[in-house]
Design a protein around this motif. Structure first.
Motif: not given
Length: 471
Positions: A266-277, A405-411, A418-423
Motif C-alpha cells: 500500500f503506497i502513496g504520496a499524500t499532502p494531507e496531515r491528519l494530526v501530529k503530536k 489514517p496511516i502513520g506512527w506513534f512511539d513509547h 496522515v490521510v492515505a489519499i493519492r494512494s
C-alpha cells in the motif's frame, strides 16, 4: 513504565529478562545508535530477502524525516468491525514495558514505536481487494532506520518474553547488525511495461453523485465525499522501489508512505496531515478545495487566485476547518488557526490549506485524537456520522485503507498520522488506484470526474503510466 538506560545492552537484556519472569509479561528492549548515512530507499530494498512482506517506508515533506522498518518484531491488529479498534491498539501497546538503550542524544522517531494504519470504515462489508487487511494493524519493526536532517540512527527492537534466554537475545542484536546484505535497487528506465486500465463502476459513481446532491439539497447533510477506483494491469511486475523513488522525486511536498502486508504494497504520496503530536504540541492540516496546476507560472497564479475566490471550494474548506477546530477545542487549549486559507501546491494539484495548532490537554493521547478526527469532512463529509452512512449507502467500492489514517506513534506518545489519499494497492503486476471528491449542493458529476482524474495522476505517474520520465 518507561526506563531510559545508559548501561550496556547485555545488562539491559538481563534486567528485562528478570522483569519479564517476575511479572510474567513481555518487555521491549530497544537499542538506538547513530550510524553513518544510509540511503533509506536502499535500506528498504535491502530487507527484501529476509523481511519481504514485513516492511514499511515513511517520509515527511522535503524528506526532513524518513523512517524505514524491516521485520515485524511485534504485530498488534484488530479484525473487529467496531470503532473500539483505536483503543485496542493503544491499550495493547501500553501493556508492554519498554527499555531504551541509547549511546546518543534521544532523537524523535527512534526507539520503540508502532507503524501502521486503520481501515476507513470497519462497518462496511469488506471487498475482495482488501480481504487480507485488518481493520487496524500496527507493527514494531525488528530493525528501523531513522534519518533526521543530516543524521541517521539505527534502532533494533526485541520483545523479550519470560521464556527467552540471555544468549539468544544478545544474538538477536548482534545478528540484526550483521545480516543486512548490501542491496542497491536498480532504476528501471525501460518504457516497455505497458498496462491496461479499467475504470470500475463509473456510471454507478456518477449516479451516486446525483443522489448525494439531491440529499444535500433536501438538507439531509452538508457534504459527502464519494470515491472511485481504477485498476491497472501491467505487462511486467511492478517495482515498488521504483514507485517510491518516483514519488519522492515527483511529490516532494507530500508525505510518502509504503506499508507491506504480505504480498501487497500500500503506497502513496499524500499532502494531507491528519494530526501530529510532539510532547504536548498538536498540529493538524485542513486540506479541502482543489484546482489543477497551471502550465505556466502566470497560469498557475491565475488558477490559484481563482481557487481562493471560488465559493463552492471555500464552503467545502470552511466545513473542514470548523470540524477540526471544534475537535481541537475539546482536546486542546490555546487553539490557533489563520482566518483565511492559503494555497498548498503539489506537482499536479493545488489545495486550499489551513493549519490548526493547539496544546494537548492532559489525558488526551495521539490515538484518541486520530479517532476523534477520522474521518475529517475532507474525506468523509459533514455531519460525520450521516456522511459515513451515506458513503456506505452510495459509494460503489470498498475503501479499505484508502482515505484512512496511516502513520506512527512511539513509547512517549509522539507521532504523526496522515490521510492515505493519492494512494494505490499494488500486488505483482496489478495496481488499484483511488480518488474521491467532496460533494456539495453545487457539485456537477462531470467536473467531479475531472477532479478525480487529476488526483489519480501522482500514483499513475509514479507507476510509469503518465507524465513519467526516467533520468
Amino acid at each position: 513504565m518507561i526506563t531510559t538506560l545508559d548501561h550496556t545492552i547485555k545488562e539491559s537484556i538481563q534486567h528485562a529478562l528478570e522483569e519479564a519472569k517476575q511479572t510474567n509479561q513481555s518487555v521491549i528492549v530497544s537499542r538506538v545508535q547513530e550510524v553513518d548515512a544510509i540511503d533509506p530507499l536502499h535500506f528498504f530494498a535491502s530487507g527484501e530477502n529476509l523481511y519481504l512482506g514485513e516492511r514499511f517506508f515513511w517520509s515527511t515533506p522535503t524528506a526532513d524525516m524518513t523512517m524505514v522498518g524491516l521485520g515485524n518484531e511485534l504485530v498488534i491488529d484488530n479484525e473487529n468491525q467496531t470503532f473500539e479498534r483505536f483503543q485496542k491498539i493503544e491499550k495493547e501497546w501500553k501493556r508492554f514495558n519498554k527499555r531504551v538503550v541509547t549511546e546518543s542524544q534521544k532523537q524523535i522517531g527512534t526507539g520503540p514505536l508502532l507503524f501502521g494504519g486503520f481501515s476507513f470504515d470497519p462497518k462496511k462489508e469488506k471487498g475482495l481487494l482488501w480481504e487480507e487487511f485488518s481493520e487496524a494493524k500496527f507493527v514494531l519493526p525488528t530493525i528501523m532506520l531513522t534519518k533526521f536532517q543530516n543524521k541517521a540512527y539505527l534502532t533494533i527492537n526485541k520483545v523479550i518474553t519470560p521464556l527467552d534466554q540471555l544468549d539468544t537475545c544478545i544474538r538477536h542484536f548482534e545478528q540484526s547488525l550483521e545480516n543486512e546484505p548490501p542491496f542497491i535497487y536498480q532504476k528501471d528506465c525501460e518504457k516497455g511495461n505497458e498496462f491496461a486500465s479499467i475504470e470500475l463502476k463509473t456510471a454507478e459513481w456518477v449516479e451516486a453523485i446525483e443522489k448525494a446532491t439531491a440529499d444535500i439539497r433536501a438538507n439531509e447533510l452538508d457534504k459527502v465525499v464519494l470515491a472511485r477506483e481504477v485498476h491497472l494491469e501491467f505487462m511486467n511486475k511492478i517495482n515498488p522501489y521504483q514507485v517510491i523513488g518516483n514519488l519522492q522525486k515527483e511529490q516532494p511536498t507530500s508525505f510518502i508512505f509504503g506499508f507491506e502486508n504480505g504480498l501487497h504494497h500500500f503506497i502513496g504520496a499524500t499532502p494531507e496531515r491528519l494530526v501530529k503530536k510532539h510532547e504536548n504540541e498538536v498540529l493538524s492540516t485542513c486540506l479541502a478545495g482543489s484546482i489543477k496546476r497551471g502550465k505556466t507560472s502566470d497560469d498557475d497564479e491565475m488558477l490559484g487566485r481563482q481557487l481562493l475566490q471560488d465559493e463552492k471550494n471555500l464552503v467545502e474548506h470552511a466545513i473542514v476547518v470548523k470540524m477540526i477546530k471544534d475537535a481541537f477545542e475539546e482536546y486542546c487549549y490555546e487553539v490557533k488557526a489563520p482566518n483565511e486559507p492559503a494555497l498548498l501546491k503539489t506537482k499536479n494539484i493545488q489545495h486550499l490549506y489551513t493549519p490548526v495548532k493547539g496544546l494537548a490537554k492532559q489525558g488526551h493521547s495521539l490515538i484518541s485524537m486520530v479517532e476523534k478526527l477520522h474521518p475529517t469532512p475532507a474525506l468523509g463529509g459533514y455531519p460525520k456520522e450521516k456522511a459515513i452512512e451515506k458513503i456506505r449507502e452510495l459509494e460503489p467500492m470498498h475503501r479499505g485503507w484508502y482515505a484512512a489514517p496511516i502513520g506512527w506513534f512511539d513509547h512517549e506518545d509522539n507521532g504523526e498520522f496522515v490521510v492515505a489519499i493519492r494512494s494505490g494497492l499494488i500486488k505483482g503486476n496489478r495496481a488499484a488506484l483511488f480518488a474521491g471528491c467532496g460533494i456539495v449542493e453545487e457539485s456537477k458529476p462531470e467536473s467531479e470526474y475531472y477532479e478525480t482524474k487529476i488526483k489519480l495522476k501522482p500514483m499513475l505517474s509514479a507507476l510509469g503510466g503518465a507524465d513519467h520520465e526516467c533520468n
